[in-house]
Design a protein around this motif. Structure first.
Motif, PDB file in Angstrom:
ATOM      1  N   ILE A 127       0.861  -1.185   0.000  1.00  0.00           N
ATOM      2  CA  ILE A 127       0.000   0.000   0.000  1.00  0.00           C
ATOM      3  C   ILE A 127       0.893   1.229   0.000  1.00  0.00           C
ATOM      4  CG2 ILE A 127      -1.684   1.369   1.296  1.00  0.00           C
ATOM      5  CD1 ILE A 127      -2.771  -1.213   2.464  1.00  0.00           C
ATOM      6  N   MET A 128       0.611   2.141  -0.909  1.00  0.00           N
ATOM      7  CA  MET A 128       1.273   3.441  -0.915  1.00  0.00           C
ATOM      8  C   MET A 128       0.227   4.472  -0.530  1.00  0.00           C
ATOM      9  SD  MET A 128       3.613   3.629  -4.302  1.00  0.00           S
ATOM     10  CE  MET A 128       4.667   2.275  -4.763  1.00  0.00           C
ATOM     11  N   ARG A 129       0.612   5.374   0.336  1.00  0.00           N
ATOM     12  CA  ARG A 129      -0.300   6.449   0.734  1.00  0.00           C
ATOM     13  C   ARG A 129       0.247   7.768   0.212  1.00  0.00           C
ATOM     14  NH1 ARG A 129      -4.297   4.690   3.632  1.00  0.00           N
ATOM     15  NH2 ARG A 129      -4.080   2.893   4.981  1.00  0.00           N
ATOM     16  N   PHE A 130      -0.684   8.558  -0.284  1.00  0.00           N
ATOM     17  CA  PHE A 130      -0.371   9.905  -0.757  1.00  0.00           C
ATOM     18  C   PHE A 130      -1.330  10.826  -0.011  1.00  0.00           C
ATOM     19  CE2 PHE A 130       2.377   8.565  -4.173  1.00  0.00           C
ATOM     20  CZ  PHE A 130       1.923   7.303  -4.475  1.00  0.00           C
ATOM     21  N   GLY A 131      -0.904  11.328   1.164  1.00  0.00           N
ATOM     22  CA  GLY A 131      -1.814  12.106   2.002  1.00  0.00           C
ATOM     23  C   GLY A 131      -2.908  11.201   2.528  1.00  0.00           C
ATOM     24  N   LEU A 132      -4.175  11.572   2.313  1.00  0.00           N
ATOM     25  CA  LEU A 132      -5.310  10.763   2.757  1.00  0.00           C
ATOM     26  C   LEU A 132      -5.619   9.615   1.794  1.00  0.00           C
ATOM     27  CD1 LEU A 132      -7.769  13.597   3.880  1.00  0.00           C
ATOM     28  CD2 LEU A 132      -6.324  12.171   5.335  1.00  0.00           C
ATOM     29  N   ASN A 146      -8.048   4.488  -3.156  1.00  0.00           N
ATOM     30  CA  ASN A 146      -8.999   5.269  -2.377  1.00  0.00           C
ATOM     31  C   ASN A 146      -8.610   6.730  -2.566  1.00  0.00           C
ATOM     32  OD1 ASN A 146     -10.555   6.530  -0.461  1.00  0.00           O
ATOM     33  ND2 ASN A 146     -10.285   4.917   1.056  1.00  0.00           N
ATOM     34  N   ASN A 147      -9.449   7.484  -3.261  1.00  0.00           N
ATOM     35  CA  ASN A 147      -9.134   8.860  -3.618  1.00  0.00           C
ATOM     36  C   ASN A 147      -9.974   9.819  -2.766  1.00  0.00           C
ATOM     37  OD1 ASN A 147      -7.994  10.982  -4.972  1.00  0.00           O
ATOM     38  ND2 ASN A 147      -9.117  10.668  -6.882  1.00  0.00           N
ATOM     39  N   LYS A 153      -3.978  11.094  -9.303  1.00  0.00           N
ATOM     40  CA  LYS A 153      -4.058  11.262 -10.758  1.00  0.00           C
ATOM     41  C   LYS A 153      -4.388   9.893 -11.354  1.00  0.00           C
ATOM     42  CE  LYS A 153      -0.643  14.917 -10.446  1.00  0.00           C
ATOM     43  NZ  LYS A 153       0.736  15.290 -10.709  1.00  0.00           N
ATOM     44  N   VAL A 154      -5.660   9.528 -11.225  1.00  0.00           N
ATOM     45  CA  VAL A 154      -6.101   8.207 -11.638  1.00  0.00           C
ATOM     46  C   VAL A 154      -7.268   8.337 -12.604  1.00  0.00           C
ATOM     47  CG1 VAL A 154      -7.630   7.951  -9.643  1.00  0.00           C
ATOM     48  CG2 VAL A 154      -6.752   5.927 -10.775  1.00  0.00           C
ATOM     49  N   ARG A 155      -7.369   7.384 -13.521  1.00  0.00           N
ATOM     50  CA  ARG A 155      -8.497   7.347 -14.461  1.00  0.00           C
ATOM     51  C   ARG A 155      -8.983   5.925 -14.573  1.00  0.00           C
ATOM     52  NH1 ARG A 155      -6.411  11.253 -19.263  1.00  0.00           N
ATOM     53  NH2 ARG A 155      -6.491  13.164 -18.075  1.00  0.00           N
TER      54      ARG A 155
END
Length: 158
Positions: A127-132, A146-147, A153-155
């Protein structure tokens, strides 16, 4: 007869004074013995306190050494994690503006940059976390994300 009473009175007075002096000597001797016992008791208690103080100092020193060992191990773990993250960091390229389900860890790092945290759960994936936000990987590929704050930056693939 008067001289006789006088002499008897004087002898009685002298004897009573001697008895008083003897009583004073015994009282002083008793006080000295008590003082000696109290002094011995204080010395024993002082030795016990000193021993407990030494035990506490040794325990404190052991705790400091243990804490230093834990800090060293923690720092080594941080270095290993940072090295793993650097291994996964891409060479910067602007070829991708987003990632999708199925993207590799390298592609996600190219798009998102360095994560705020990284967790390898072994057979459960990474698991990588980018902020929340979080991105989950299995076998090196994105399986979910989980955005929460909308900054990934996911599509969705078309």
């Amino acid at each position: 007869m008067k001289p006789f009473f006088f002499i008897v009175s004087m002898i009685t007075l002298i004897l009573s004074c001697n008895n008083t002096k003897q009583a004073e000597k015994e009282y002083i001797k008793s006080l000295e013995e008590k003082n000696e016992l109290i002094q011995q008791e204080l010395e024993e208690k002082n030795e016990l306190i000193q021993q407990k103080l030494n035990d506490l100092e040794n325990a404190y020193d052991d705790a400091i050494k243990d804490n230093q060992t834990v800090n060293i191990e923690l720092e080594e773990s941080r270095k290993r994690i940072n090295e793993k993250i650097k291994e996964l960091e891409p060479e910067k390229s602007n070829s991708n503006d987003y990632f999708t389900i199925g993207s590799t860890e390298k592609q996600v790092l190219e798009v998102m940059g360095t994560p705020t945290s990284y967790r390898d759960r072994g057979s459960l994936g990474k698991i990588m976390r980018f902020g929340l936000n979080s991105v989950s990987f299995e076998n090196g590929k994105v399986v979910s994300y989980n955005n929460l704050d909308g900054n990934l930056k996911v599509r969705v693939k078309e």
